[in-house]
Design an enzyme around this catalytic site. Structure first.
Site, PDB file in Angstrom:
ATOM      1  N   GLU A 163       0.811  -1.222   0.000  1.00  0.00           N
ATOM      2  CA  GLU A 163       0.000   0.000   0.000  1.00  0.00           C
ATOM      3  C   GLU A 163       0.844   1.273   0.000  1.00  0.00           C
ATOM      4  O   GLU A 163       0.347   2.349   0.351  1.00  0.00           O
ATOM      5  CB  GLU A 163      -0.979   0.016   1.190  1.00  0.00           C
ATOM      6  CG  GLU A 163      -1.861  -1.227   1.258  1.00  0.00           C
ATOM      7  CD  GLU A 163      -2.960  -1.145   2.327  1.00  0.00           C
ATOM      8  OE1 GLU A 163      -3.587  -0.083   2.460  1.00  0.00           O
ATOM      9  OE2 GLU A 163      -3.178  -2.168   3.004  1.00  0.00           O
TER      10      GLU A 163
ATOM     11  N   SER B 160      -9.917  -5.072  16.494  1.00  0.00           N
ATOM     12  CA  SER B 160      -9.667  -6.415  15.948  1.00  0.00           C
ATOM     13  C   SER B 160      -8.164  -6.687  15.898  1.00  0.00           C
ATOM     14  O   SER B 160      -7.737  -7.831  15.993  1.00  0.00           O
ATOM     15  CB  SER B 160     -10.214  -6.547  14.530  1.00  0.00           C
ATOM     16  OG  SER B 160     -11.599  -6.393  14.531  1.00  0.00           O
TER      17      SER B 160
ATOM     18  N   TYR C 118      -4.415  -5.785  17.416  1.00  0.00           N
ATOM     19  CA  TYR C 118      -3.792  -5.236  18.615  1.00  0.00           C
ATOM     20  C   TYR C 118      -2.422  -4.622  18.322  1.00  0.00           C
ATOM     21  O   TYR C 118      -1.402  -5.064  18.838  1.00  0.00           O
ATOM     22  CB  TYR C 118      -3.723  -6.308  19.716  1.00  0.00           C
ATOM     23  CG  TYR C 118      -5.102  -6.593  20.261  1.00  0.00           C
ATOM     24  CD1 TYR C 118      -5.611  -5.851  21.318  1.00  0.00           C
ATOM     25  CD2 TYR C 118      -5.911  -7.558  19.674  1.00  0.00           C
ATOM     26  CE1 TYR C 118      -6.895  -6.074  21.797  1.00  0.00           C
ATOM     27  CE2 TYR C 118      -7.186  -7.793  20.142  1.00  0.00           C
ATOM     28  CZ  TYR C 118      -7.673  -7.047  21.200  1.00  0.00           C
ATOM     29  OH  TYR C 118      -8.948  -7.266  21.661  1.00  0.00           O
TER      30      TYR C 118
ATOM     31  N   HIS D 290      -3.772   1.846  16.552  1.00  0.00           N
ATOM     32  CA  HIS D 290      -4.155   2.603  15.350  1.00  0.00           C
ATOM     33  C   HIS D 290      -5.359   3.463  15.675  1.00  0.00           C
ATOM     34  O   HIS D 290      -6.103   3.170  16.615  1.00  0.00           O
ATOM     35  CB  HIS D 290      -4.451   1.646  14.185  1.00  0.00           C
ATOM     36  CG  HIS D 290      -5.506   0.646  14.489  1.00  0.00           C
ATOM     37  ND1 HIS D 290      -5.231  -0.583  15.073  1.00  0.00           N
ATOM     38  CD2 HIS D 290      -6.853   0.690  14.348  1.00  0.00           C
ATOM     39  CE1 HIS D 290      -6.357  -1.249  15.254  1.00  0.00           C
ATOM     40  NE2 HIS D 290      -7.368  -0.494  14.828  1.00  0.00           N
TER      41      HIS D 290
END
Ligand code: M7G
Length: 335
Positions: free
Chosen positions: A174, A261, A263, A266
């Site tokens: 990305e 979801s 860890y 973010h």
């Protein structure tokens, strides 16, 4: 001083391209071709008619393992409404009925503006299947003791792989989508469009700030030593979004999920008017509130009882249920 770098690359138009599939896990053994057109759905895991999103379980031809394919009808882009796309001579129209001043039609606009956002998870694990399956959800209250004795041991044993996060941080995946990159190891972060966003439609803007430090699991780990990092993410994130998408900081919802979801710390940035999944009171914690709570009490998130939602298919549900933290209901058993 920030060593951030705002990239000025022009956004791609997804409709003009083949579905772009991220093959980030090549080094983990994934094939680098996902043959989307050979997908055979075997089960509808869930079908959200409000979000116009369906979660399909299935298989690719000649591939082992199962895949999850998520199909989502795209939001309208305002600039396209004024173009030729919807009401041109090429638009096919099926008339259901006309009644006095009222008409009801099905319209088939040109395919370029008619794409379906498609997300693939392959190979999908049981945990992915559980995450996307329709099921009952409960709220539990997680005291610091519950966190230490129930949640933490569970997530140390069983959690989603973070490889995609590390790939973004290391520029392996990305990289062309990165909006802002502050490379400072201690207070740096990468701002990137979320998987759930097409990267184009302002009305559904959704970016993710991923911190560079690797030892912060979630909100629970935060204390006053993290305040400079949190403030930097808030201020530099807002500026980067204003510069690139012309959306003001005051029009953004900036928040954590608890439980997340994934860890690895973010922070979600979404357009305030967009009802993104997971913005509700039981799951989201505004960054500004988190900063303020820590300023008032250094170890607030170490001491607080935090509610979180838990799905019945999540193994953590069994742990909380067995320990008496889930209110019982009468189950109707079909004879
Ligand atoms: P979360 O709060 O840990 O989980 O947020 P949840 O919101 O799914 O409950 C993780 C965020 O990361 C979500 O908003 C995901 O859509 C996003 N995300 C997940 N993956 C695997 C990727 C990815 O590969 N790339 C990007 N850009 N975002 C991802």
């Amino acid at each position: 001083m920030s060593d951030g770098n705002l990239q000025s690359d022009v956004l791609e138009t997804p409709c003009a391209k083949k579905p772009k599939i991220d093959h980030e896990n090549e080094k983990n053994g994934n094939d680098n071709q996902i043959p989307l057109n050979t997908f055979t759905p075997t089960k509808v895991l869930s079908n959200n008619t409000n979000r116009k999103t369906v979660f399909l379980l299935g298989k690719f031809k000649d591939k082992s393992g199962v895949a999850i394919v998520i199909l989502e009808k795209n939001a309208f882009k305002e600039e396209e409404l004024s173009s030729e796309g919807y009401f041109s001579a090429e638009t096919r129209v099926h008339t259901f009925f006309n009644n006095d001043i009222y008409g009801n039609f099905e319209c088939y606009p040109i395919s370029k503006i008619n794409g379906v956002k498609t997300t693939v998870i392959y190979p999908a694990t049981d945990k992915h299947i559980a995450k996307y399956s329709k099921q009952e959800v409960h709220i539990v209250l997680e005291s610091p003791d519950c966190y230490k004795n129930l949640t933490l041991p569970h997530l140390q044993k069983e959690q989603f792989n973070l490889q995609w996060v590390y790939n973004i941080l290391e520029g392996k995946s990305e990289a062309d989508r990165v909006v802002y990159d502050n490379k400072c190891e201690k207070e740096g972060f990468v701002l990137v469009p979320d998987l759930k966003w097409d990267g184009l439609t302002k009305e559904s803007l959704y970016l993710l700030a991923i911190v560079r430090q690797r030892n912060i699991k979630s909100l629970r780990d935060l204390n006053e030593t993290h305040l400079p990092l949190l403030k930097r993410i808030r201020d530099e994130g807002k500026k980067a979004i204003l510069d690139k998408y012309n959306v003001a900081g005051s029009q953004l919802r900036i928040y954590f999920h608890y439980q997340p979801s994934f860890y690895h710390l973010h922070i979600h940035f979404t357009y305030l008017q967009h009802e993104a999944p997971g913005i509700y009171a039981e799951k989201s914690h505004l960054l500004d509130t988190v900063i303020n709570n820590i300023e008032i009490m250094n170890d607030y998130y170490n001491k607080a009882t935090l509610p979180f939602t838990i799905r019945e298919m999540d193994p953590l549900f069994n742990i909380y249920e067995t320990n008496g933290y889930v209110e019982k209901i009468k189950r109707i058993v079909n004879k």
